[in-house]
Design a protein around this motif. Structure first.
Motif, PDB file in Angstrom:
ATOM      1  N   ALA A  75       4.322  16.416   1.448  1.00  0.00           N
ATOM      2  CA  ALA A  75       5.481  16.395   2.498  1.00  0.00           C
ATOM      3  C   ALA A  75       5.754  14.899   2.878  1.00  0.00           C
ATOM      4  CB  ALA A  75       4.897  17.581   3.845  1.00  0.00           C
ATOM      5  N   LEU A  76       4.720  14.143   3.089  1.00  0.00           N
ATOM      6  CA  LEU A  76       5.474  13.015   4.503  1.00  0.00           C
ATOM      7  C   LEU A  76       4.084  12.242   3.403  1.00  0.00           C
ATOM      8  CD1 LEU A  76       6.828  11.102   5.877  1.00  0.00           C
ATOM      9  CD2 LEU A  76       4.178  11.652   7.442  1.00  0.00           C
ATOM     10  N   ARG A 123       8.683   1.996   3.694  1.00  0.00           N
ATOM     11  CA  ARG A 123       9.978   3.425   2.789  1.00  0.00           C
ATOM     12  C   ARG A 123       8.963   4.724   2.834  1.00  0.00           C
ATOM     13  NH1 ARG A 123      12.700   2.820  -2.218  1.00  0.00           N
ATOM     14  NH2 ARG A 123      12.542   5.313  -2.321  1.00  0.00           N
ATOM     15  N   PHE A 124       9.504   5.666   3.648  1.00  0.00           N
ATOM     16  CA  PHE A 124       8.851   7.344   3.932  1.00  0.00           C
ATOM     17  C   PHE A 124       9.437   8.107   3.055  1.00  0.00           C
ATOM     18  CE2 PHE A 124       7.930   5.020   7.800  1.00  0.00           C
ATOM     19  CZ  PHE A 124       6.510   5.549   7.961  1.00  0.00           C
ATOM     20  N   ILE A 146      13.975  13.854   1.658  1.00  0.00           N
ATOM     21  CA  ILE A 146      14.722  12.586   2.692  1.00  0.00           C
ATOM     22  C   ILE A 146      14.274  11.333   2.616  1.00  0.00           C
ATOM     23  CG2 ILE A 146      15.278  11.761   4.352  1.00  0.00           C
ATOM     24  CD1 ILE A 146      15.355  14.746   5.694  1.00  0.00           C
ATOM     25  N   ASP A 147      14.685  10.039   1.477  1.00  0.00           N
ATOM     26  CA  ASP A 147      13.958   8.809   1.987  1.00  0.00           C
ATOM     27  C   ASP A 147      14.358   7.425   3.275  1.00  0.00           C
ATOM     28  OD1 ASP A 147      12.798   8.522  -1.052  1.00  0.00           O
ATOM     29  OD2 ASP A 147      14.560   9.064  -1.515  1.00  0.00           O
ATOM     30  N   VAL A 149       0.935  -1.078   0.190  1.00  0.00           N
ATOM     31  CA  VAL A 149       0.342  -0.028  -0.367  1.00  0.00           C
ATOM     32  C   VAL A 149       0.955   1.495  -0.312  1.00  0.00           C
ATOM     33  CG1 VAL A 149      -1.612   1.193   1.204  1.00  0.00           C
ATOM     34  CG2 VAL A 149      -1.649  -0.577   1.314  1.00  0.00           C
ATOM     35  N   SER A 150      -0.099   2.238  -1.307  1.00  0.00           N
ATOM     36  CA  SER A 150       1.527   3.328  -1.017  1.00  0.00           C
ATOM     37  C   SER A 150       0.712   4.690  -0.790  1.00  0.00           C
ATOM     38  CB  SER A 150       2.643   2.939  -1.715  1.00  0.00           C
ATOM     39  OG  SER A 150       3.088   4.483  -2.136  1.00  0.00           O
ATOM     40  N   GLY A 151       0.653   5.734  -0.833  1.00  0.00           N
ATOM     41  CA  GLY A 151       0.314   7.397  -1.207  1.00  0.00           C
ATOM     42  C   GLY A 151       0.557   8.260   0.064  1.00  0.00           C
TER      43      GLY A 151
END
Length: 742
Positions: A201-202, A237-238, A248-249, A193-195
């Motif tokens: 911003a995040l 992952r952020f 920033i990863d 799941v991603s989004g």
């Protein structure tokens, strides 16, 4: 450079159709599983530490995107090899891979030595060989760079580099799921799941997976199975964007493997098919006639834990982008198996390893619009890299009643290793004219290593004659590796290049020394001089792509690992340096799309790899072929998509990979090098895969078969004094997979 055959490949590719244009899908011609080839598509890679169109890079690089990885049923990096010309992957299991590119590789897997093929995940170097074969799930693409990558990637990429790029967070909500099942009681589960979490911003992405397959090797003594798969893991992952010019990863990953390890068939030697290392001379090995069903004394057991954290920070400025990549990786594994691979109780080996690695890279990357790029005429990169690895490895040899020692004998070898590496690197490309550019780069590397190696014994034989502890002083290895490339690109779709570069693989310490004298032996670094010419071309408005290259490598101090019987009766696994070697060859990568619904691909590699000067004790391997370097490798692919309507289609995909005869051990199977050497030749073989996918909107249902012809082949062999153990490849497997994505 006198590889005439390779140059003919270049001329052939550049002269196929002189005035055509050619689009990209992937550099190896692997199409998507459930849709027709996209002739307008461009694949962008970061192989040169900046985003570039693949065909614009003057180097031999192959790439597989996420759809092609899914279509190929890729489980780990070894599954990619049959789809890349000149790439071979074998090994004993997840902790002991053997990766070779253009005839260069290694079968070493201990902390005292390192791989010749560097593996990177999200720009983080995987220093321990036992951790490179992770499950490839939720992957954006995989890039395979051929040839030494000493400038931008550094030490231990003397054969090439493999970049794995995982999927990042998306700007809108997306999700995907997969469930599959097949023979050998296999099943596969995956979800992601991603989004956005707080707008742009995040953003975040979370993925998890579980894969299981019962082993295809049966222990007739217990009824249990080896050579299976039992894996689960996840990735979080952020992406944080506190300002428009700052990104920033943060990436965290876990991986767990458990269950049975590898197991094979003991075939002895040409002099004695019942030969068992350190087994009683009267033993007669029973033959089952089925390589996948053998009696063993004990079952194998394998456990691996990997935890990794990576932080990547990118700050854009007017003059240059500042990039920082910080990584910490921890791995533990244990591997318990019947070492003699027979029904007799001779030797049981228990291996354990515990490693922790930290790396930090800081780069300045020129801004194309910045003042230091002079209107885009100069692109440059400067960087510094630091690496620190602490590892402990131990092997315990437990002797049974059928050994020459008798039941109760116990020998142990162990080592504490420390590696620190510091490197400075830079590369610049200047546009001489609008179509001609020149690239120059260099890297200075300084490795510092030390190792405390020891052994214990309960009976002063047969492996460790006496307890010992050898504290080796710190050893320093340095190297300066330049690279120069001249590229002429008269049109967007025609790119000629010539390059020269050097590479370096660090020296190191022995794996299983059996005495203080052996533990004190330090092998030297490998060095390579590499010459390459090539062409990348696109014809007929994207209907044809032909990439080709020719290369020559002059190799010094090639590190070769062999289990050797010494005059004192011990049988250590020692690494020595082959004096000089030479590798020449050529490659052709061709994709033809005669219509949008049909894509055909051909990959071919010719490799001539020989030891020029290699003397190991009383054996002279000079002027013999190098190991795991087939002269010919061929990859064929065909895909046809039948469109049913706008939301439904049916795709048929077949792949075939062929390797000509090669050798697992030095000596090209000649009896003059020992009674086991003739049993280490691998006859040429081909593997075919097939897949049918029905797409229904957001759903895909696939039926697939791997090793369609149920071909028998060996992934590797373990050649011991008087005994060869065959580790066989996977037989025919089949199954069904259901995918959903939005």
């Amino acid at each position: 450079m006198n590889s005439g055959f390779g140059f003919k490949l270049v001329l052939l590719a550049s002269a196929v159709v002189p005035h055509m244009a050619f689009a990209q899908t992937s550099d190896v011609g692997e199409p998507a599983a459930a849709s027709a080839p996209d002739l307008s598509g461009e694949i962008v890679v970061t192989a040169q530490r900046r985003s570039e169109r693949l065909q614009d890079i003057p180097a031999s690089i192959s790439a597989l995107d996420s759809e092609r990885l899914q279509a190929a049923g890729v489980v780990d990096i070894s599954n990619i090899a049959p789809r890349i010309p000149g790439f071979y992957a074998g090994g004993f299991g997840a902790s002991r891979p053997q990766l070779y590119i253009r005839g260069i590789g290694t079968r070493q897997f201990d902390p005292g030595s390192e791989s010749s093929v560097g593996v990177f995940v999200d720009e983080s170097y995987l220093g321990r060989t036992g951790g490179v074969l992770g499950t490839l799930k939720d992957i954006e693409r995989v890039e395979v760079l051929k040839g030494p990558q000493g400038t931008l990637y550094g030490r231990n990429t003397i054969a090439g580099a493999i970049n794995v790029i995982t999927k990042g967070p998306t700007s809108t909500l997306s999700a995907e799921a997969e469930a599959g099942a097949g023979n050998y009681n296999s099943y596969d589960l995956f979800g992601a799941v991603s989004g956005p979490i707080a707008g742009d911003a995040l953003k975040g992405r979370i993925a998890g997976w579980r894969s299981y397959r019962r082993g295809y090797v049966t222990n007739l003594t217990t009824g249990n199975h080896a050579q299976g798969l039992d894996n689960y893991g996840g990735r979080l992952r952020f992406e944080i964007n506190p300002a428009s010019n700052l990104k920033i990863d943060l990436i965290g990953e876990i991986m767990r493997d458990t269950g049975p390890s590898f197991q094979g068939e003991s075939v002895g030697s040409t002099l004695n098919p019942n030969g068992i290392l350190l087994g009683k001379a009267t033993l007669v090995v029973p033959r089952t006639g089925d390589r996948y069903k053998q009696p063993y004394t004990t079952d194998t057991d394998y456990n691996r834990h990997v935890d990794a954290v990576t932080a990547k920070v990118q700050l854009e400025t007017e003059l240059a982008d500042i990039v920082s990549v910080t990584s910490y990786r921890k791995m533990k594994y244990s591997d318990d198996r019947d070492f003699d691979n027979t029904v007799f109780d001779v030797i049981r080996q228990i291996s354990v390893e515990d490693s922790k690695q930290f790396s930090q890279e800081l780069r300045l990357v020129s801004n194309e619009d910045g003042a230091l790029s002079f209107g885009g005429a100069l692109n440059w990169i400067l960087g510094v890299y630091y690496y620190d690895d602490k590892s402990y490895h131990q092997d315990t040899f437990d002797f049974g009643a059928d050994s020459v020692v008798g039941e109760g004998g116990l020998d142990t070898t162990f080592g504490n290793y420390r590696t620190k590496s510091l490197a400075f690197f830079g590369q610049a490309t200047i546009d001489i004219t609008s179509t001609l550019n020149f690239t120059a780069g260099a890297r200075y590397t300084e490795d510092r290593k030390r190792a405390d190696l020891g052994g214990t014994t309960t009976d002063a034989r047969p492996l460790v004659p006496a307890p010992f502890l050898q504290r080796n002083p710190e050893k320093k290895f340095t190297s300066f590796d330049p690279r120069f490339t001249l590229a002429w690109q008269p049109t967007r779709d025609l790119n000629f290049y010539a390059s020269y570069g050097t590479g370096f693989k660090s020296g190191g310490y022995q794996y299983t020394p059996l005495s203080a004298a052996q533990a004190a032996l330090v092998f030297d670094p490998e060095e390579i001089k590499a010459y390459e010419v090539g062409v990348k071309s696109v014809f007929l408005d994207g209907a044809v792509r032909a990439n080709a290259g020719a290369f020559r490598y002059d190799y010094s101090n090639l590190q070769v690992s062999r289990v050797t019987l010494l005059p004192d009766g011990t049988t250590p696994s020692l690494i020595t340096n082959a004096g000089k070697s030479r590798i020449e060859g050529g490659e052709l990568d061709l994709t033809v799309t005669p219509m949008r619904s049909l894509e055909l691909s051909l990959g071919y590699a010719y490799t001539k790899a020989r030891y020029l000067d290699y003397v190991a004790g009383a054996l002279d391997f000079s002027d013999t072929r190098m190991v795991r370097a087939p002269k010919h490798s061929v990859n064929l692919g065909a895909q046809y998509t039948a469109e049913i309507d706008d939301n439904n289609d049916l795709t048929f995909r077949v792949d075939y990979a062929y390797l000509s005869k090669f050798f697992h051990e030095p000596g090209q199977a000649e009896i003059r090098f020992g009674s086991t050497i003739p049993l280490t030749a691998e006859s040429g073989y081909g593997l075919a895969n097939a897949r049918i996918t029905y797409r229904m909107g957001d759903w895909k249902l696939s039926g697939w078969v791997q090793n369609l012809g149920d071909v028998d082949y060996r992934r590797t062999v373990l050649a011991l004094p008087g005994q060869v153990i065959n580790i066989y490849g996977q037989p025919r497997t089949w199954g069904f997979t259901l995918n959903w994505s939005i």
